[in-house]
Scaffold this motif. Structure first.
Motif, PDB file in Angstrom:
ATOM      1  N   PRO A 154      -3.760  -1.924 -10.402  1.00 39.67           N
ATOM      2  CA  PRO A 154      -2.358  -2.250 -10.685  1.00 39.67           C
ATOM      3  C   PRO A 154      -1.407  -1.729  -9.607  1.00 39.67           C
ATOM      4  N   LEU A 155      -1.730  -0.590  -9.001  1.00 38.31           N
ATOM      5  CA  LEU A 155      -0.850  -0.071  -7.943  1.00 38.31           C
ATOM      6  C   LEU A 155      -1.053  -0.787  -6.614  1.00 38.31           C
ATOM      7  N   GLY A 156      -2.150  -1.555  -6.516  1.00 40.75           N
ATOM      8  CA  GLY A 156      -2.353  -2.394  -5.338  1.00 40.75           C
ATOM      9  C   GLY A 156      -2.626  -1.660  -4.045  1.00 40.75           C
ATOM     10  N   GLU A 157      -3.140  -0.431  -4.153  1.00 38.43           N
ATOM     11  CA  GLU A 157      -3.414   0.361  -2.957  1.00 38.43           C
ATOM     12  C   GLU A 157      -4.723   1.119  -3.116  1.00 38.43           C
ATOM     13  N   LEU A 158      -5.374   1.404  -1.992  1.00 38.62           N
ATOM     14  CA  LEU A 158      -6.510   2.312  -2.009  1.00 38.62           C
ATOM     15  C   LEU A 158      -5.998   3.740  -2.155  1.00 38.62           C
ATOM     16  N   VAL A 159      -6.807   4.589  -2.748  1.00 44.39           N
ATOM     17  CA  VAL A 159      -6.458   6.011  -2.771  1.00 44.39           C
ATOM     18  C   VAL A 159      -7.004   6.664  -1.506  1.00 44.39           C
ATOM     19  N   ASP A 160      -6.450   7.842  -1.175  1.00 43.76           N
ATOM     20  CA  ASP A 160      -7.001   8.594  -0.053  1.00 43.76           C
ATOM     21  C   ASP A 160      -7.447   9.973  -0.545  1.00 43.76           C
ATOM     22  N   ILE A 161      -8.040  10.744   0.357  1.00 47.67           N
ATOM     23  CA  ILE A 161      -8.632  12.016  -0.079  1.00 47.67           C
ATOM     24  C   ILE A 161      -7.581  12.999  -0.597  1.00 47.67           C
ATOM     25  N   MET A 162      -6.332  12.884  -0.117  1.00 44.20           N
ATOM     26  CA  MET A 162      -5.309  13.811  -0.602  1.00 44.20           C
ATOM     27  C   MET A 162      -4.808  13.403  -1.989  1.00 44.20           C
ATOM     28  N   PRO A 191     -24.409  -0.566   0.408  1.00 42.58           N
ATOM     29  CA  PRO A 191     -24.342  -1.967   0.801  1.00 42.58           C
ATOM     30  C   PRO A 191     -23.035  -2.595   0.293  1.00 42.58           C
ATOM     31  N   ASP A 192     -22.484  -3.537   1.038  1.00 44.85           N
ATOM     32  CA  ASP A 192     -21.267  -4.274   0.627  1.00 44.85           C
ATOM     33  C   ASP A 192     -20.060  -3.357   0.414  1.00 44.85           C
ATOM     34  N   PHE A 193     -19.993  -2.251   1.153  1.00 45.86           N
ATOM     35  CA  PHE A 193     -18.918  -1.290   0.916  1.00 45.86           C
ATOM     36  C   PHE A 193     -17.542  -1.882   1.235  1.00 45.86           C
ATOM     37  N   ASP A 194     -17.454  -2.656   2.311  1.00 48.22           N
ATOM     38  CA  ASP A 194     -16.153  -3.248   2.666  1.00 48.22           C
ATOM     39  C   ASP A 194     -15.651  -4.168   1.562  1.00 48.22           C
ATOM     40  N   ARG A 195     -16.581  -4.893   0.949  1.00 47.73           N
ATOM     41  CA  ARG A 195     -16.193  -5.761  -0.162  1.00 47.73           C
ATOM     42  C   ARG A 195     -15.683  -4.933  -1.341  1.00 47.73           C
ATOM     43  N   MET A 196     -16.339  -3.787  -1.601  1.00 44.47           N
ATOM     44  CA  MET A 196     -15.897  -2.904  -2.690  1.00 44.47           C
ATOM     45  C   MET A 196     -14.470  -2.412  -2.444  1.00 44.47           C
ATOM     46  N   LEU A 197     -14.154  -2.068  -1.190  1.00 43.81           N
ATOM     47  CA  LEU A 197     -12.801  -1.610  -0.859  1.00 43.81           C
ATOM     48  C   LEU A 197     -11.781  -2.719  -1.120  1.00 43.81           C
ATOM     49  N   ALA A 198     -12.109  -3.917  -0.666  1.00 46.86           N
ATOM     50  CA  ALA A 198     -11.182  -5.049  -0.833  1.00 46.86           C
ATOM     51  C   ALA A 198     -10.955  -5.351  -2.311  1.00 46.86           C
ATOM     52  N   GLU A 199     -12.023  -5.314  -3.094  1.00 50.67           N
ATOM     53  CA  GLU A 199     -11.903  -5.602  -4.531  1.00 50.67           C
ATOM     54  C   GLU A 199     -11.091  -4.527  -5.248  1.00 50.67           C
ATOM     55  N   ALA A 200     -11.239  -3.259  -4.796  1.00 45.62           N
ATOM     56  CA  ALA A 200     -10.502  -2.160  -5.427  1.00 45.62           C
ATOM     57  C   ALA A 200      -9.000  -2.361  -5.253  1.00 45.62           C
ATOM     58  N   HIS A 248     -14.249  19.220 -15.708  1.00 47.07           N
ATOM     59  CA  HIS A 248     -13.817  17.828 -15.567  1.00 47.07           C
ATOM     60  C   HIS A 248     -14.709  17.084 -14.571  1.00 47.07           C
ATOM     61  N   ALA A 249     -14.931  15.819 -14.842  1.00 47.92           N
ATOM     62  CA  ALA A 249     -15.473  14.902 -13.843  1.00 47.92           C
ATOM     63  C   ALA A 249     -14.293  14.176 -13.195  1.00 47.92           C
ATOM     64  N   ILE A 250     -14.301  14.075 -11.892  1.00 48.15           N
ATOM     65  CA  ILE A 250     -13.256  13.380 -11.150  1.00 48.15           C
ATOM     66  C   ILE A 250     -13.839  12.065 -10.657  1.00 48.15           C
ATOM     67  N   SER A 251     -13.152  10.956 -10.938  1.00 45.11           N
ATOM     68  CA  SER A 251     -13.689   9.636 -10.587  1.00 45.11           C
ATOM     69  C   SER A 251     -12.712   8.901  -9.665  1.00 45.11           C
ATOM     70  N   PRO A 252     -12.842   9.110  -8.352  1.00 42.20           N
ATOM     71  CA  PRO A 252     -11.949   8.421  -7.418  1.00 42.20           C
ATOM     72  C   PRO A 252     -12.334   6.950  -7.258  1.00 42.20           C
ATOM     73  N   GLY A 253     -11.347   6.150  -6.890  1.00 39.57           N
ATOM     74  CA  GLY A 253     -11.648   4.791  -6.453  1.00 39.57           C
ATOM     75  C   GLY A 253     -12.386   4.836  -5.126  1.00 39.57           C
ATOM     76  N   PRO A 254     -12.846   3.687  -4.632  1.00 40.18           N
ATOM     77  CA  PRO A 254     -13.567   3.689  -3.350  1.00 40.18           C
ATOM     78  C   PRO A 254     -12.684   4.252  -2.233  1.00 40.18           C
ATOM     79  N   LEU A 255     -13.274   5.116  -1.421  1.00 41.89           N
ATOM     80  CA  LEU A 255     -12.576   5.704  -0.277  1.00 41.89           C
ATOM     81  C   LEU A 255     -13.413   5.484   0.976  1.00 41.89           C
ATOM     82  N   TYR A 263      -9.677   9.510 -13.713  1.00 43.98           N
ATOM     83  CA  TYR A 263      -9.718   8.436 -12.718  1.00 43.98           C
ATOM     84  C   TYR A 263      -8.537   8.557 -11.765  1.00 43.98           C
ATOM     85  N   ILE A 264      -8.830   8.520 -10.480  1.00 38.61           N
ATOM     86  CA  ILE A 264      -7.794   8.510  -9.446  1.00 38.61           C
ATOM     87  C   ILE A 264      -8.094   7.279  -8.599  1.00 38.61           C
ATOM     88  N   ASP A 265      -7.647   6.134  -9.092  1.00 33.29           N
ATOM     89  CA  ASP A 265      -8.074   4.853  -8.504  1.00 33.29           C
ATOM     90  C   ASP A 265      -6.988   3.790  -8.539  1.00 33.29           C
TER      91      ASP A 265
END
Length: 259
Positions: free
Chosen positions: A219-227, A205-214, A189-196, A250-252
């Motif tokens: 739909p869940l309105g939250e960032l994922v974490d490593i766990m 570059p622009d990582f903070d913007r990527m987090l905000a956009e994620a 399997h390939a695992i595709s997390p959202g920005p962490l 996808y875990i995003d």
């Protein structure tokens, strides 16, 4: 019948590569594997990284702690030799290794050098294939291989640049390996997390913007974490997911379904 009180990875052996520190996705996966009962072998990049990784390996009760730089001749063989000598077999391999030269990563794809592109492809993609080749003889009764991807493999994420095509190649490699290894019971399997918020990602570059956009898109309105990533990955290694293979998972928070 399965005893629900038994930890679902009890008796399994997991090799986890790419742990850099306590914020690493690989560390989240290692913790989840251990929580579900697996024995661990953990790798660290080099002597500079070892002081950060060793306390984490000790905390998780890892039986093996080994250096692994996939660019160094012989290190991959040494890791698998140590696993063979200690355990004799393996059930889970997690590849969480990626690298691109800074000048190639920070410029657009059009300006990437042939050397930088090839370097990123070798470390971030082909090393997973080399790892799989060495894992297969240690998985006579089947097992699960995981590689870490990102949504930039499938859609354009501005600033992800040459890592987009590299991760697309990694996901395709997972599908082809799933096809080749399915007949012997090895799932891929390939695992595709959202920005962490990891140290590796913060170099983009622009990582903070990527987090905000994620957060905005998911739909869940939250960032994922490593766990979140760790437990979902661990589930895929259990008997409950025994008929799943070849997926990009996808875990995003659902962000990838949004236009």
């Amino acid at each position: 019948m399965h005893n629900p009180s038994e930890r679902p990875l009890a008796g399994m052996r997991a090799l986890v590569t790419g742990v850099a520190n306590a914020d690493s996705i690989a560390y989240g996966c290692a913790r989840a594997f251990a929580d579900l009962g697996a024995q661990l072998a953990i790798t660290y990049l080099n002597d500079k990284a070892k002081p950060y990784v060793e306390p984490l390996a000790n905390e998780l009760g890892a039986q093996l702690l080994l250096p692994l730089n996939v660019e160094e001749d012989g290190q991959l063989d040494a890791v698998f030799d140590a696993v063979r000598e200690t355990w004799g077999s393996l059930d889970i391999v997690l590849h969480s290794i990626a690298y691109a030269p800074k000048e190639d990563l920070q410029g657009g794809l059009l300006d990437s050098s042939a050397q930088g592109f090839a370097y990123a492809m070798d470390v971030s993609c082909h090393s997973f294939i080399r790892m799989a080749k060495r894992a297969v003889p240690l998985m006579p009764h089947g097992g699960t291989l995981f590689a870490m991807s990102y949504d930039g493999a499938n859609r354009v994420v501005p600033s992800y640049n040459l890592m987009g095509p590299v991760k697309a190649a990694l996901e395709a490699s997972c599908r082809y390996l799933a096809y080749e290894l399915g007949p012997i019971g090895i799932r891929v399997h390939a695992i595709s997390p959202g920005p962490l918020k990891t140290r590796a990602a913060s170099g983009l570059p622009d990582f903070d913007r990527m987090l905000a956009e994620a957060v905005e898109r998911a739909p869940l309105g939250e960032l994922v974490d490593i766990m979140d990533v760790g437990y979902a990955t661990a589930y895929l290694a259990t008997r409950y997911a025994r008929r799943m293979s070849g997926n990009t998972v996808y875990i995003d928070g659902g962000a990838h379904i949004m236009a």
